[in-house]
Design an enzyme around this catalytic site. Structure first.
Site, PDB file in Angstrom:
ATOM      1  N   ASP A  48     -55.624 -18.203 -61.888  1.00  0.00           N
ATOM      2  CA  ASP A  48     -55.272 -16.965 -62.587  1.00  0.00           C
ATOM      3  C   ASP A  48     -55.441 -17.178 -64.087  1.00  0.00           C
ATOM      4  O   ASP A  48     -54.726 -17.964 -64.699  1.00  0.00           O
ATOM      5  CB  ASP A  48     -53.810 -16.601 -62.289  1.00  0.00           C
ATOM      6  CG  ASP A  48     -53.418 -15.277 -62.923  1.00  0.00           C
ATOM      7  OD1 ASP A  48     -53.572 -14.235 -62.259  1.00  0.00           O
ATOM      8  OD2 ASP A  48     -52.974 -15.280 -64.095  1.00  0.00           O
ATOM      9  N   TYR A  53     -56.017 -15.331 -72.652  1.00  0.00           N
ATOM     10  CA  TYR A  53     -55.633 -16.748 -72.652  1.00  0.00           C
ATOM     11  C   TYR A  53     -56.658 -17.621 -73.397  1.00  0.00           C
ATOM     12  O   TYR A  53     -56.405 -18.791 -73.624  1.00  0.00           O
ATOM     13  CB  TYR A  53     -55.456 -17.290 -71.216  1.00  0.00           C
ATOM     14  CG  TYR A  53     -54.443 -16.562 -70.358  1.00  0.00           C
ATOM     15  CD1 TYR A  53     -53.571 -15.625 -70.902  1.00  0.00           C
ATOM     16  CD2 TYR A  53     -54.362 -16.799 -68.996  1.00  0.00           C
ATOM     17  CE1 TYR A  53     -52.651 -14.947 -70.108  1.00  0.00           C
ATOM     18  CE2 TYR A  53     -53.441 -16.133 -68.195  1.00  0.00           C
ATOM     19  CZ  TYR A  53     -52.595 -15.202 -68.748  1.00  0.00           C
ATOM     20  OH  TYR A  53     -51.699 -14.538 -67.950  1.00  0.00           O
ATOM     21  N   LYS A  78     -58.279 -10.769 -66.508  1.00  0.00           N
ATOM     22  CA  LYS A  78     -57.573  -9.534 -66.887  1.00  0.00           C
ATOM     23  C   LYS A  78     -58.187  -8.901 -68.131  1.00  0.00           C
ATOM     24  O   LYS A  78     -58.718  -9.605 -69.001  1.00  0.00           O
ATOM     25  CB  LYS A  78     -56.088  -9.842 -67.159  1.00  0.00           C
ATOM     26  CG  LYS A  78     -55.431 -10.699 -66.084  1.00  0.00           C
ATOM     27  CD  LYS A  78     -53.947 -10.887 -66.275  1.00  0.00           C
ATOM     28  CE  LYS A  78     -53.405 -11.919 -65.284  1.00  0.00           C
ATOM     29  NZ  LYS A  78     -53.451 -13.299 -65.785  1.00  0.00           N
ATOM     30  N   HIS A 109     -54.104  -5.738 -68.016  1.00  0.00           N
ATOM     31  CA  HIS A 109     -53.062  -6.718 -68.345  1.00  0.00           C
ATOM     32  C   HIS A 109     -51.701  -6.074 -68.650  1.00  0.00           C
ATOM     33  O   HIS A 109     -50.671  -6.580 -68.221  1.00  0.00           O
ATOM     34  CB  HIS A 109     -53.539  -7.559 -69.535  1.00  0.00           C
ATOM     35  CG  HIS A 109     -52.983  -8.940 -69.583  1.00  0.00           C
ATOM     36  ND1 HIS A 109     -53.703 -10.018 -70.027  1.00  0.00           N
ATOM     37  CD2 HIS A 109     -51.761  -9.433 -69.273  1.00  0.00           C
ATOM     38  CE1 HIS A 109     -52.955 -11.108 -69.962  1.00  0.00           C
ATOM     39  NE2 HIS A 109     -51.765 -10.776 -69.516  1.00  0.00           N
TER      40      HIS A 109
HETATM   41  P1  NAD Z   1     -43.913 -20.491 -64.780  1.00  0.00           P
HETATM   42  O1  NAD Z   1     -42.669 -19.870 -64.242  1.00  0.00           O
HETATM   43  O2  NAD Z   1     -45.009 -20.855 -63.875  1.00  0.00           O
HETATM   44  O3  NAD Z   1     -43.375 -21.728 -65.617  1.00  0.00           O
HETATM   45  C1  NAD Z   1     -44.208 -22.746 -66.049  1.00  0.00           C
HETATM   46  C2  NAD Z   1     -43.311 -23.854 -66.604  1.00  0.00           C
HETATM   47  O4  NAD Z   1     -42.419 -24.277 -65.578  1.00  0.00           O
HETATM   48  C3  NAD Z   1     -44.119 -25.086 -66.969  1.00  0.00           C
HETATM   49  O5  NAD Z   1     -44.572 -25.005 -68.300  1.00  0.00           O
HETATM   50  C4  NAD Z   1     -43.124 -26.194 -66.751  1.00  0.00           C
HETATM   51  O6  NAD Z   1     -42.320 -26.314 -67.921  1.00  0.00           O
HETATM   52  C5  NAD Z   1     -42.279 -25.659 -65.635  1.00  0.00           C
HETATM   53  N1  NAD Z   1     -42.649 -26.229 -64.314  1.00  0.00           N
HETATM   54  C6  NAD Z   1     -43.798 -26.058 -63.595  1.00  0.00           C
HETATM   55  N2  NAD Z   1     -43.744 -26.739 -62.441  1.00  0.00           N
HETATM   56  C7  NAD Z   1     -42.525 -27.348 -62.412  1.00  0.00           C
HETATM   57  C8  NAD Z   1     -41.872 -28.191 -61.485  1.00  0.00           C
HETATM   58  N3  NAD Z   1     -42.450 -28.542 -60.335  1.00  0.00           N
HETATM   59  N4  NAD Z   1     -40.626 -28.644 -61.801  1.00  0.00           N
HETATM   60  C9  NAD Z   1     -40.028 -28.297 -62.940  1.00  0.00           C
HETATM   61  N5  NAD Z   1     -40.590 -27.484 -63.871  1.00  0.00           N
HETATM   62  C10 NAD Z   1     -41.828 -27.027 -63.605  1.00  0.00           C
HETATM   63  O7  NAD Z   1     -44.407 -19.531 -65.961  1.00  0.00           O
HETATM   64  P2  NAD Z   1     -45.820 -19.016 -66.465  1.00  0.00           P
HETATM   65  O8  NAD Z   1     -46.754 -20.119 -66.743  1.00  0.00           O
HETATM   66  O9  NAD Z   1     -45.557 -18.086 -67.591  1.00  0.00           O
HETATM   67  O10 NAD Z   1     -46.325 -18.136 -65.240  1.00  0.00           O
HETATM   68  C11 NAD Z   1     -47.330 -18.579 -64.327  1.00  0.00           C
HETATM   69  C12 NAD Z   1     -48.614 -17.855 -64.560  1.00  0.00           C
HETATM   70  O11 NAD Z   1     -48.408 -16.439 -64.522  1.00  0.00           O
HETATM   71  C13 NAD Z   1     -49.241 -18.060 -65.941  1.00  0.00           C
HETATM   72  O12 NAD Z   1     -49.832 -19.299 -66.109  1.00  0.00           O
HETATM   73  C14 NAD Z   1     -50.222 -16.914 -65.970  1.00  0.00           C
HETATM   74  O13 NAD Z   1     -51.354 -17.193 -65.177  1.00  0.00           O
HETATM   75  C15 NAD Z   1     -49.376 -15.813 -65.350  1.00  0.00           C
HETATM   76  N6  NAD Z   1     -48.706 -14.970 -66.356  1.00  0.00           N
HETATM   77  C16 NAD Z   1     -49.074 -13.673 -66.449  1.00  0.00           C
HETATM   78  C17 NAD Z   1     -48.488 -12.848 -67.377  1.00  0.00           C
HETATM   79  C18 NAD Z   1     -48.899 -11.416 -67.457  1.00  0.00           C
HETATM   80  O14 NAD Z   1     -48.525 -10.714 -68.395  1.00  0.00           O
HETATM   81  N7  NAD Z   1     -49.672 -10.930 -66.509  1.00  0.00           N
HETATM   82  C19 NAD Z   1     -47.518 -13.334 -68.262  1.00  0.00           C
HETATM   83  C20 NAD Z   1     -47.151 -14.676 -68.154  1.00  0.00           C
HETATM   84  C21 NAD Z   1     -47.737 -15.480 -67.195  1.00  0.00           C
END
Ligand code: NAD
Length: 278
Positions: A48, A53, A78, A109
Site C-alpha cells: 500500500d 508518500y 492513491k 486519498h
Molecule cells: P501502524 O498502525 O501500522 O503503525 C506502525 C507503527 O507501529 C510502526 O512504525 C511501529 O512503531 C509500530 N509497529 C509495527 N509493527 C509492530 C509490532 N509487531 N510490534 C510493535 N510495534 C509495531 O500505522 P501506519 O503506518 O500509519 O498505518 C499502516 C499503513 O496505512 C501506512 O503505512 C499506509 O500505507 C496506510 N495509511 C494510510 C493513510 C490514509 O490516509 N489513507 C494514513 C496513514 C496510513
C-alpha cells in the site's frame, strides 16, 4: 519466494486482495526499496503506497527486482488532494513512477468536502477501472456523507474505504454503513501508529499470553477476524514476519468483546471533514 499463507478478501467487483500487506507511509524513499524487497522476500504480496508518500518509484524498483510475477502482487496507490482536478494525469504519473501498466487498487486519498472536487475525480476513477488499468477503485478517509454523495451521483459503489481504525477508534457507524453497501474496510493505523499504549492494555496483553502471541499480533488478529484488510507498517525484518503470522489462531468471543470495549473514539489522524493538506 514463497508467498505467506495470507487469505484473500473478495472485493465487490470480484477482485481478490490479500487481507494483509505492507504499508509504506513515512518510509523514507531511501529505505523503501529495501523494506519492500524484504517484505516480498518474506512472502508479502500486497503493498500500500500513495503518490503523497513520495516512494512509488522505490516501491516499483523493489517489485521489478523481485522477479515475482506481476499478477501475484497486489499494488495500491492513491490520488493526492491537489490532483483531484487532474486524476487521469496523476494516475499516469503514478504508473510511470511505479513502472507498472496497471495497479490493483486506486483510491481517492481524502474527500476534501469543502473543495467539491471528489465527485469529479470519482467519475474519472470509474473510467480508469473500466479501462482495466485499475482492477478496483475506491476511496480513503471518506465519511458516510462523502460516500453517499459518490454513490447517489454515479450509482457506482467504491470497492474499499481505507480509514483510520483500531481498537481505540472503531468507527462503528461508518463501518456498518460500509458493510451494508458492500464496501470493504481497510484499516489504516491498525496498531494506532505506535501513538498510544494500545499494545500495553491488559485486555490485549492477556489475549497475547493466552495464545502465545505478541500484543501486535492480537490487535491484527482482532482486525482480520472482522474481515478487515490491514497493512501494518514496519521497517524491521523480524516484525514483517511477526505481523503476518496471525492466521493460525483465533480470538475467542470473550477476547474479541474485551478488545471491542476499548473504543474511546480516539483517533490520531486529521478530521476527514476538514483535512485539506496541499
Ligand atoms: P501502524 O498502525 O501500522 O503503525 C506502525 C507503527 O507501529 C510502526 O512504525 C511501529 O512503531 C509500530 N509497529 C509495527 N509493527 C509492530 C509490532 N509487531 N510490534 C510493535 N510495534 C509495531 O500505522 P501506519 O503506518 O500509519 O498505518 C499502516 C499503513 O496505512 C501506512 O503505512 C499506509 O500505507 C496506510 N495509511 C494510510 C493513510 C490514509 O490516509 N489513507 C494514513 C496513514 C496510513
Amino acid at each position: 519466494m514463497t508467498a505467506l499463507p495470507i487469505p484473500n478478501v473478495t472485493l465487490s467487483n470480484g477482485t481478490e486482495i490479500p487481507q494483509l500487506g505492507l504499508g509504506v507511509f513515512l518510509v523514507e524513499p531511501g529505505e523503501t526499496e529495501r523494506i519492500v524487497s524484504d517484505a516480498l522476500e518474506a512472502g508479502y504480496r500486497h503493498i500500500d503506497t500513495a503518490s503523497y508518500y513520495r516512494n512509488e518509484a522505490e516501491v516499483g524498483r523493489a517489485l521489478a527486482s523481485s522477479g515475482i510475477d506481476r499478477d501475484e502482487i497486489f499494488v495500491t496507490t492513491k490520488l493526492w488532494n491537489t490532483d483531484q482536478p487532474r486524476p487521469r494525469e496523476a494516475f499516469e504519473e503514478s504508473l510511470d513512477r511505479l513502472g507498472l501498466d496497471r495497479v490493483d487498487l486506486y483510491l481517492i486519498h481524502w474527500p476534501q468536502p469543502e473543495r467539491g472536487e471528489a465527485l469529479g475525480a470519482w467519475r474519472s476513477l470509474i473510467g480508469i477501472a473500466e479501462s482495466g488499468r485499475a482492477s478496483a477503485v475506491g476511496v480513503s478517509n471518506f465519511e458516510i456523507e462523502h460516500l453517499a454523495e459518490l454513490i447517489d451521483a454515479t450509482g457506482v459503489v467504491p470497492a474499499v474505504n481505507q480509514i483510520e481504525l483500531h481498537p481505540l477508534h472503531q468507527r462503528r457507524e461508518l463501518a456498518a454503513f460500509c458493510r451494508e453497501q458492500g464496501i470493504a474496510v481497510e484499516a489504516w493505523g491498525p496498531l494506532s501508529q505506535g501513538k498510544s499504549d494500545l499494545l500495553e492494555r491488559p485486555e490485549v496483553v492477556a489475549a497475547a499470553g493466552a495464545h502465545g502471541k505478541t500484543p501486535a499480533q492480537v490487535v491484527l488478529r482482532w482486525h482480520v477476524q472482522q474481515q478487515r484488510i490491514v497493512f501494518p507498517k514496519t521497517a524491521r525484518r523480524e516484525r514483517l514476519l511477526e505481523n503476518a503470522d496471525v492466521f493460525d489462531f483465533a480470538l475467542s468471543d470473550a477476547e474479541m468483546a474485551a478488545i471491542d470495549a476499548l473504543d474511546e473514539q480516539l483517533g490520531f489522524g486529521p478530521d476527514p471533514r476538514a483535512f485539506n493538506a496541499r
